[in-house]
Design a protein around this motif. Structure first.
Motif, mmCIF file in Angstrom:
data_model
loop_
_atom_site.group_PDB
_atom_site.id
_atom_site.type_symbol
_atom_site.label_atom_id
_atom_site.label_comp_id
_atom_site.label_asym_id
_atom_site.label_seq_id
_atom_site.Cartn_x
_atom_site.Cartn_y
_atom_site.Cartn_z
ATOM 1 N N ASN A 136 0.824 -1.205 0.000
ATOM 2 C CA ASN A 136 0.000 0.000 0.000
ATOM 3 C C ASN A 136 0.861 1.260 0.000
ATOM 4 O O ASN A 136 0.532 2.261 -0.633
ATOM 5 N N GLY A 137 1.978 1.213 0.750
ATOM 6 C CA GLY A 137 2.905 2.340 0.707
ATOM 7 C C GLY A 137 3.506 2.522 -0.668
ATOM 8 O O GLY A 137 3.689 3.654 -1.146
ATOM 9 N N MET A 138 3.819 1.427 -1.342
ATOM 10 C CA MET A 138 4.314 1.491 -2.708
ATOM 11 C C MET A 138 3.260 2.077 -3.640
ATOM 12 O O MET A 138 3.570 2.901 -4.516
ATOM 13 N N LEU A 139 2.023 1.660 -3.457
ATOM 14 C CA LEU A 139 0.932 2.198 -4.273
ATOM 15 C C LEU A 139 0.745 3.695 -4.023
ATOM 16 O O LEU A 139 0.508 4.472 -4.960
ATOM 17 N N LEU A 140 0.869 4.114 -2.770
ATOM 18 C CA LEU A 140 0.767 5.540 -2.449
ATOM 19 C C LEU A 140 1.898 6.327 -3.105
ATOM 20 O O LEU A 140 1.696 7.443 -3.587
ATOM 21 N N ALA A 141 3.098 5.749 -3.135
ATOM 22 C CA ALA A 141 4.218 6.417 -3.803
ATOM 23 C C ALA A 141 3.954 6.571 -5.293
ATOM 24 O O ALA A 141 4.243 7.620 -5.897
ATOM 25 N N GLU A 142 3.407 5.528 -5.908
ATOM 26 C CA GLU A 142 3.097 5.585 -7.342
ATOM 27 C C GLU A 142 2.047 6.654 -7.632
ATOM 28 O O GLU A 142 2.169 7.431 -8.586
ATOM 29 N N VAL A 143 1.019 6.717 -6.801
ATOM 30 C CA VAL A 143 -0.026 7.731 -6.989
ATOM 31 C C VAL A 143 0.536 9.132 -6.753
ATOM 32 O O VAL A 143 0.200 10.078 -7.473
ATOM 33 N N THR A 144 1.395 9.287 -5.758
ATOM 34 C CA THR A 144 2.003 10.588 -5.481
ATOM 35 C C THR A 144 2.827 11.070 -6.673
ATOM 36 O O THR A 144 2.760 12.242 -7.057
ATOM 37 N N LEU A 145 3.615 10.186 -7.252
ATOM 38 C CA LEU A 145 4.411 10.557 -8.421
ATOM 39 C C LEU A 145 3.525 10.904 -9.614
ATOM 40 O O LEU A 145 3.829 11.834 -10.374
ATOM 41 N N GLU A 146 2.433 10.180 -9.781
ATOM 42 C CA GLU A 146 1.516 10.481 -10.874
ATOM 43 C C GLU A 146 0.833 11.834 -10.667
ATOM 44 O O GLU A 146 0.673 12.610 -11.620
#
Length: 522
Positions: free
Chosen positions: A269-279
């Protein structure tokens, strides 16, 4: 002539003065609490995660401390005796949310160890991403386990010299051996079992307990969660579509949660949050030239759902377990009873501890809400919270032993004066809390920072031949941002085209102490 009278008197006091000044500087509060030359407010979009980690570590300390002074499993009104204001949901989210804080740790760690690789993948720097993964895998085990074992050595000495069982919950009588040699052999055996990468971590902390640093039951989960995150990076490294990457990560997270691996799910979930933040950052940069001005009302409407999500996460964080192992007659948990209806069936999510499912979503709601509301991020971005983030890993490791050793003595001292329960709690807090932070600061300086330095030295040592062949550092090294352990981390923004990357790594000062603090890992 009398040679004694003719000789000039020696000036001993001026010679001692420099040592006195040096000793007085060491006792300065900024030095004792590790505040000096280390606390700087970051201007990056992710610095709030470092402060949030510090807040979560403070919540764990509150959870353990106040849990020794009150029945933390009973909220307000559970029994006729439970009528204290601190038992209300508004306050339980502060001092009784230690389990939810652990979930926040894992999400932040998953974010921190993957955002660099995700950034490199977005730039098409696959080789640099793979090199960064290899570097992280080499250092990760040292970064997580070396401080734990080093902190466990004083725990071994305390186990043999003082009574650590009296305070309760931190040490048990069966863990104290009959002789020093037996205790030493037990320390070696348990340390080996705790750090072995060939043992799968248990789903309950009591099954993988390390008595010499009891709070480190989460460290094996940190390590395995890191490995899962690194593997997922490799899986999505060739997926160009943003939505498809998110779908793969999200499905993997749900599948891990289905099998009860809530820690691995939180890392993903933290990885997914990082991906969304970068997007979000990418779309904001691309749309700046063409986007029309957005009204303030529209901003407020966008933030309202996330504010409610944060409030819900804060509220759920204080929920007690439905059944406590030491509570033979569980009572309805007033104010939280309705939440137990949301327990999923065992065939859907195999959670061995049902309430962990609620704490899981508490951590997720809290961090998602803060991530989308700028004014909520101002608190963890403050100087105080950044300082907490610096000490969070050390505070997390050392505070159980300090409470176990000192609390019985402070209790006897205040009980001799005939003080009530509230006065005793306040006295213990004012005496023990500064001691915990002073010891945490010393641990951060003499154990945490050297562990980071050793991990980096070891990596450079075994990869020396490749380093000598390379003429120019690859982008992966230029943008290097260390992954962090459960408790302390520096998350740096990616610089445009890699400029000023070395300055971001070394910080504004050139001191070796600051460089070590910048390399801090959770």
């Amino acid at each position: 002539m009398d040679p004694v009278k003719d000789s000039k008197p020696t000036r001993r006091f001026p010679a001692i003065l420099p040592h006195v000044r040096h000793f007085s500087r060491a006792l300065h509060p900024k030095v004792l609490f590790a505040w000096e030359n280390s606390v700087q407010i970051r201007s990056s979009n992710t610095s709030w995660l470092d402060g949030l980690r510090g807040i979560a570590a403070l919540q764990v300390y509150f959870f353990h401390f106040f849990g020794l002074h009150t029945r933390w499993g009973n909220p307000y009104g559970a029994t006729p005796e439970d009528v204290y204001i601190h038992q209300l949901p508004l306050f339980r989210g502060i001092w009784a949310a230690g389990s939810a804080a652990v979930c926040i740790f894992f999400v932040i760690s998953g974010f921190a160890i993957t955002i660099k690789c995700l950034t490199l993948l977005r730039k098409g720097q696959h080789l640099a991403c793979y090199e960064s993964l290899a570097s992280s895998l080499i250092r990760r085990g040292f970064r997580l386990y070396l401080p734990v074992v080093l902190v466990g050595i004083p725990g071994l000495l305390l186990m043999r010299t003082v009574n650590m069982v009296e305070a309760g919950t931190f040490s048990f009588e069966l863990e104290r051996k009959n002789s020093t040699m037996e205790q030493l052999l037990d320390f070696v055996h348990r340390s080996d079992a705790h750090i072995s990468p060939f043992n799968y971590p248990e789903m309950q902390e009591y099954k993988d307990r390390y008595p010499y640093a009891p709070s480190s039951w989460t460290i094996p989960m940190e390590y395995y969660g890191s490995i899962v995150s690194y593997l997922t990076i490799l899986i999505v490294s060739r997926i160009a579509a943003f939505k498809l990457r998110c779908a793969v990560i999200g499905f993997s997270s749900l599948y891990a949660l289905h099998h009860g691996c809530w820690w691995a799910s939180l890392f993903l979930n933290g990885m997914l949050l990082a991906e969304v933040t970068l997007e979000q950052r990418h779309r904001a940069e691309m749309g700046e030239k063409h986007a029309a001005p957005t009204s303030r009302a529209r901003h407020i409407l966008y933030q309202i759902p996330f504010i409610l999500m944060f409030a819900l996460g804060f509220y759920i964080g204080g929920v007690p377990p439905k059944v406590l192992a030491f509570d033979f007659s569980p009572l309805p948990r007033v104010g939280y009873q309705w939440l137990y209806n949301f327990y999923p069936p065992s065939w859907l999510f195999e959670m061995q501890e049902d309430t962990r499912f609620l704490w899981y979503w508490s951590g997720m709601f809290t961090i998602i809400g803060i991530s989308q509301v700028p004014w909520l991020r101002r608190v963890p971005e403050s100087t105080f919270c950044q300082w907490l983030g610096k000490l969070s890993f050390s505070l997390y490791l050392v505070h159980p032993a300090i409470l176990a050793v000192l609390k019985p003595h402070t209790d006897r001292l205040i009980e001799g004066l005939g003080a009530g329960r509230g006065v005793k709690c306040a006295f213990d807090f004012m005496v023990l809390t500064p001691i915990c932070f002073i010891v945490a600061a010393a641990t951060e300086r003499w154990i945490d920072q050297p562990s980071v330095t050793f991990a980096r030295w070891f990596e450079k040592r075994i990869t020396r031949q490749e380093a000598e062949k390379s003429v120019e550092l690859p982008l992966g090294r230029q943008l290097e941002m260390e992954e962090q352990a459960p408790l302390v981390e520096r998350i740096w923004p990616e610089e445009e085209e890699g400029k000023e990357s070395s300055a971001a790594l070394l910080g504004s000062s050139g001191s070796s102490q600051q460089r070590a603090s910048h390399d801090r890992i959770s």
